[in-house]
Design an enzyme around this catalytic site. Structure first.
Site, mmCIF file in Angstrom:
data_model
loop_
_atom_site.group_PDB
_atom_site.id
_atom_site.type_symbol
_atom_site.label_atom_id
_atom_site.label_comp_id
_atom_site.label_asym_id
_atom_site.label_seq_id
_atom_site.Cartn_x
_atom_site.Cartn_y
_atom_site.Cartn_z
ATOM 1 N N ASP A 1 0.833 -1.196 0.000
ATOM 2 C CA ASP A 1 0.000 0.000 0.000
ATOM 3 C C ASP A 1 0.875 1.256 0.000
ATOM 4 O OD1 ASP A 1 -2.758 1.043 0.383
ATOM 5 O OD2 ASP A 1 -1.918 1.866 2.222
ATOM 6 N N GLU B 1 1.922 -0.107 -4.895
ATOM 7 C CA GLU B 1 0.944 0.906 -5.316
ATOM 8 C C GLU B 1 1.721 2.209 -5.496
ATOM 9 O OE1 GLU B 1 -3.189 3.039 -3.827
ATOM 10 O OE2 GLU B 1 -1.575 2.664 -2.427
HETATM 11 C C1 NOJ Z 1 -4.473 3.000 -0.770
HETATM 12 C C2 NOJ Z 1 -5.565 2.002 -0.600
HETATM 13 O O1 NOJ Z 1 -5.837 1.377 -1.828
HETATM 14 C C3 NOJ Z 1 -6.742 2.770 -0.052
HETATM 15 O O2 NOJ Z 1 -7.924 2.009 -0.066
HETATM 16 C C4 NOJ Z 1 -6.393 3.257 1.328
HETATM 17 O O3 NOJ Z 1 -7.452 4.043 1.830
HETATM 18 C C5 NOJ Z 1 -5.125 4.101 1.310
HETATM 19 N N1 NOJ Z 1 -4.095 3.501 0.526
HETATM 20 C C6 NOJ Z 1 -4.593 4.303 2.715
HETATM 21 O O4 NOJ Z 1 -4.076 3.107 3.217
#
Ligand code: NOJ
Length: 524
Positions: A211, A269
């Site tokens: 993440d 990500e």
């Molecule tokens: C990215 C995640 O995909 C999202 O759902 C989340 O709210 C944020 N990061 C914070 O962790």
């Protein structure tokens, strides 16, 4: 990679993203869980995917539905606990499906033992040094340390009350106030993350989605944002909150752990759009794969789509990395809605699926995409995304793309749960979109996806590059170099001629050598 080494499993993999809350509920609490997924693995298997990406299932107060982690090395009882994850891993592996988990290195929950200890210990302590605590500005520290805003709206800083009851320091949270950012300059943070990586790898998981993988390193001095009015939930380049160069040391350290488990994959990500900057994450000693959001951000417009594809391929090529593709996930509006909604939106979403699945590299499909689900306009009182509260009710947030899957029957909850009260209501109109209905219909979106996914495994799709073919304005066509498959898309308003070749699959009706608007075709 040398020519003699076989391509890793993930280099052409189809990842199926399962949002556990919304997939299937096995215990009747109205919220999906891991045994619900186990019970539907034959469905996942029949789709023809290689791996599951599971959104977070670790222990969490669920303020951000699992992205607020209170214990990174245990599974939340809501999802069935550790044993349920073991059951899922075993059942998936029996079918040859890999399991990748979401890990959240950038922040924890405010309920994590570390954060509670940090609050109790007070300023200047080792416990506080695991997070980003600072004194406020102005006399008596009444203003936050800088102007950073939270991605979910409002300030990125919250002031704490010190153990003696006085107003005290501020802590940084790029997301919700219940998601304090960790201080990755503190070696303890990596040491603990390494334990987490090994814990899950030793349990048999096949890798991780990391993440906010471009967020862990903060710039020294925490300089102000130039553009604190940035749109909520929008992550872009040129933002001091993200993509500081020191983050690459963290990825190298993570990779050195993963290299002890050669089958495992790390997918980051990475909301970075400059190609050179993005490619840095994909260097041989960093991430294996980086989420690429270029296609997802493109409008349904031939020039934009072509540009997004070219950019994505160019970015991956800089480091000889595998390109990745995604049209939607749990954070963005579903593509049927983004492309205009209704039958036009659905036709375009199906067309874009053919474009995406023809491209070289790894693909991510978000559960429900294969059913052609659209975003749901939910009433205020059921909204749960923290964005709704933090924006002062000006942004509805992401719940509309997280509505539970419709499995069978004629009325909600469509076999998702034995409980009629599901965590988000399922619209009665989804009766025509259930898995049961679509399996019985040879021209359903599900039938189309299953055919497309099966074909994608064939030799016509082999290769790591594409060649653009001339196409009329508003349309695009490319050939997969090596395999030879041709993919054509008509994103314009007039019918266009189909390229030469025998039709393998089309996203909608195609007749007489003509490709209608909002349609794509595969030819050989
Ligand atoms: C990215 C995640 O995909 C999202 O759902 C989340 O709210 C944020 N990061 C914070 O962790």
């Amino acid at each position: 990679m040398t020519d003699s080494s076989p391509a890793p499993w993930w280099s052409r993999a189809i990842f199926y993203q399962v949002y556990p809350r919304s997939f299937a509920d096995s215990d009747g609490d109205g919220i999906g869980d891991l045994d619900g997924i186990v019970a539907h693995l034959d469905y996942v298997d029949a789709l023809g995917v290689d791996a599951i990406w599971l959104n977070p299932v670790t222990v969490s107060p669920m303020v951000d539905h699992g992205y607020d982690v209170a214990d990174p090395r245990d599974v939340d009882p809501l999802f069935g606990g550790l044993d349920a994850l073991d059951r899922l891993i075993a059942a998936a592996h029996r079918r040859g499906i890999k399991v990748t988990m979401d890990l959240v290195p950038n922040h924890t929950s405010s309920q994590h033992a570390w954060f509670k200890a940090a609050l109790a210990a007070g300023p200047g302590t080792a416990q506080r040094a695991r997070y980003i605590f600072r004194d406020g500005t102005r006399p008596r520290g009444t203003r936050p340390p800088n102007n950073w805003v939270s991605v979910f709206g409002g300030p990125a800083w919250t002031r704490v009350t010190e153990p003696d009851g006085t107003p005290g320091q501020w802590y940084l949270h790029l997301f919700d106030a219940e998601q304090p950012d960790l201080n990755w300059d503190n070696p303890e943070v990596f040491e603990d993350f390494e334990k987490t990586l090994r814990f899950w790898l030793d349990r048999g998981v096949d890798g991780f989605r990391l993440d906010v993988a471009h967020g862990m390193a903060k710039p020294p001095g925490l300089p102000d944002m130039k553009n604190p009015d940035i749109e909520m939930l929008k992550l872009d380049d040129d933002d001091p909150r993200f993509n500081h160069d020191n983050v690459h040391d963290i990825h190298r350290a993570i990779r050195s752990v993963l290299d002890d488990y050669p089958h495992a994959v790390a997918i980051g990500e990475v909301w970075v759009f400059n190609n050179e900057q993005f490619a840095k994450y994909l260097r041989a000693d960093e991430l294996h794969l980086g989420f690429n959001f270029r296609l997802l951000r493109a409008e349904f417009d031939a020039a934009e789509i072509r540009h997004a594809i070219n950019n994505s391929l160019a970015a991956a090529a800089i480091e000889g990395a595998t390109p990745t593709w995604t049209l939607s996930n749990h954070d963005v509006g579903r593509e049927v809605t983004r492309y205009g909604g209704g039958s036009v939106g659905l036709a375009r979403a199906r067309a874009m699926a053919l474009v995406m699945l023809a491209l070289p590299g790894a693909v991510f499909i978000y559960n429900g995409e294969e059913l052609g689900l659209a975003n749901v306009a939910l009433p205020d009182e059921v909204l749960q995304d923290p964005v709704w509260e933090r924006s002062g009710h000006t942004e509805r947030g992401r719940d509309g793309c997280r509505v539970p899957m419709p499995w069978r029957g004629d009325a909600p909850p469509f076999g998702f749960s034995a409980n009629p009260r599901t965590w988000l209501p399922i619209p009665p109109g989804w009766a025509s979109l259930t898995v049961e209905r679509q399996l019985a219909d040879p021209v359903s979106t599900l039938a189309f996806y299953r055919r497309a996914l099966r074909l994608r495994g064939g030799p016509r799709f082999a290769g790591s590059s594409i060649a653009w073919l001339p196409g009329p304005v508003g349309a695009l066509a490319f050939r997969v170099v090596d395999g030879g498959l041709v993919c054509a898309l008509n994103a314009g308003s007039k019918p266009t001629p189909l390229p030469e070749g025998q039709l393998l699959l089309s996203s909608g009706p195609v007749r007489g050598g003509v490709l209608p608007p909002d349609t794509a075709a595969w030819l050989v």
